[in-house]
Design a protein around this motif. Structure first.
Motif: not given
Length: 364
Positions: A149-150, A175-179, A184-186, A203-204
């Protein structure tokens, strides 16, 4: 008569997205479901010869971590590098890699499911007929794409990847989603992707431990001289701090960070002192100025390696930042961390349903 295994290819749109980590975490969950798994990486990078056969670094590590038997590991067919590319381009290498793939990988003795590690991106290996989709088509494999994720703009790359992979796409792992981006990702990214027939299997969240790098790897990347505690190069560095401010500001800054590498000038003795009294895994001194003996003695006592580099601060920081982005999971503590993240954040039951795999054991 043994039944033919199914094939699941773990790919990505760019290098260092977390394919090996995903395979490690996934393997343990699949085994808990009672499935017999095998593993293979058709296209390798860092190969070496051992007892007459080619050994790939990731394959060796995953084989050891999962305690796979030789008949559960399919061979790596090719090392992709300048030499092999030259041979292919000049016509010296005329191998039919699709045929090699079929003969080595389409085996009935590979269990229920073969996990395949794909190339670095969607085009790598194309010249040898070993790109992600060429391998998937040859083995009739489903595909999971691991995506680092960026930002929400990443959606466009995923939609494009879906267009290329088509019906073979089983789902994706973000992967690699900041807290601070998880919500927003979910709530935004996941529903949009699901509407476009892209199942989001996991979603890690971002993990500093998984991004960490050993002091020994920093020595290698920086071509550094180790001034003390060469026996502690296995320490893991999770963050980077630059000691360029005054000492009072530096102390406050250092106290907020954990397991850091501190880059500072060889002449900044007060900064070196402050760093040693906080959560520092190694000191990296620029300018090729040796530290005073009391700094070396204190570092010895605290078991903190000190490295000296023949580079300026900016170049040193750039190399370290690049190294953080390319680290693997080749330490037991990282394997444990990956297993935990996958158990918490990956929908194994949905994967089994999508692949029409029946677990021997019910997973909660």
């Amino acid at each position: 008569m043994p039944k033919s295994p199914k094939y699941l290819l773990i790919g990505s749109t760019e290098a260092s997205s977390g394919k090996s980590a995903t395979i490690l975490g996934l393997s343990n969950q699949l085994r808990q479901a009672g499935l017999d798994i095998a593993y293979g990486k058709p296209l390798g990078k860092s190969l070496r010869e051992s007892e007459g056969s080619l050994i790939e670094e990731d394959v060796e590590f995953i084989t050891r971590s999962l305690n796979l038997q030789p008949n559960q590991v399919a061979p790596t067919l090719l090392a992709l590098n300048e030499t092999t590319l030259q041979q292919r381009l000049s016509g010296k290498d005329t191998t039919d890699y699709q045929q090699s793939l079929a003969s080595e990988y389409l085996q009935d003795n590979l269990g229920d499911l073969v996990l395949l590690e794909g190339p670095a991106n969607l085009s790598e290996g194309h010249l040898f007929d070993l790109s992600l989709m060429q391998v998937a088509d040859a083995l009739d494999a489903g595909v999971i794409l691991v995506f680092r994720y960026k930002s929400l703009l990443s959606i466009e790359a995923l939609l494009f990847a879906k267009q290329l992979v088509g019906e073979r796409l089983i789902g994706i792992v973000i992967n690699d989603v900041p807290a601070e981006h998880l919500q927003a990702v979910n709530n935004t990214m996941r529903p949009f992707l699901e509407q476009h027939d892209i199942p989001v299997l996991g979603i890690l969240p971002k993990s500093n431990l998984l991004r960490s790098i050993t002091v020994g790897e920093l020595v290698h990347q920086l071509n550094a001289q180790v001034l003390c505690r060469g026996d502690r190069l296995n320490l893991l560095v999770e963050s980077l701090a630059i000691g360029a401010m005054n000492v009072n500001a530096a102390v406050k800054y250092f106290r907020k960070r954990q397991n850091m590498a501190v880059v500072t000038g060889g002449d900044r003795v007060e900064i070196q002192q402050a760093a040693l009294e906080t959560s520092t895994q190694c000191l990296i001194l620029t300018g090729q100025l040796p530290p005073p003996s009391f700094i070396l003695n204190r570092a010895e006592e605290l078991e903190v390696p000190i490295l000296s580099v023949d580079l300026d601060t900016l170049s040193t920081v750039e190399i370290i930042e690049r190294a953080f982005g390319q680290v693997g999971v080749h330490e037991p503590i990282k394997v444990e961390c990956v297993g935990h993240l996958m158990r918490e954040h990956f929908d194994i039951n949905r994967l089994l349903t999508l692949m029409d795999l029946s677990p021997a054991t019910t997973l909660s």
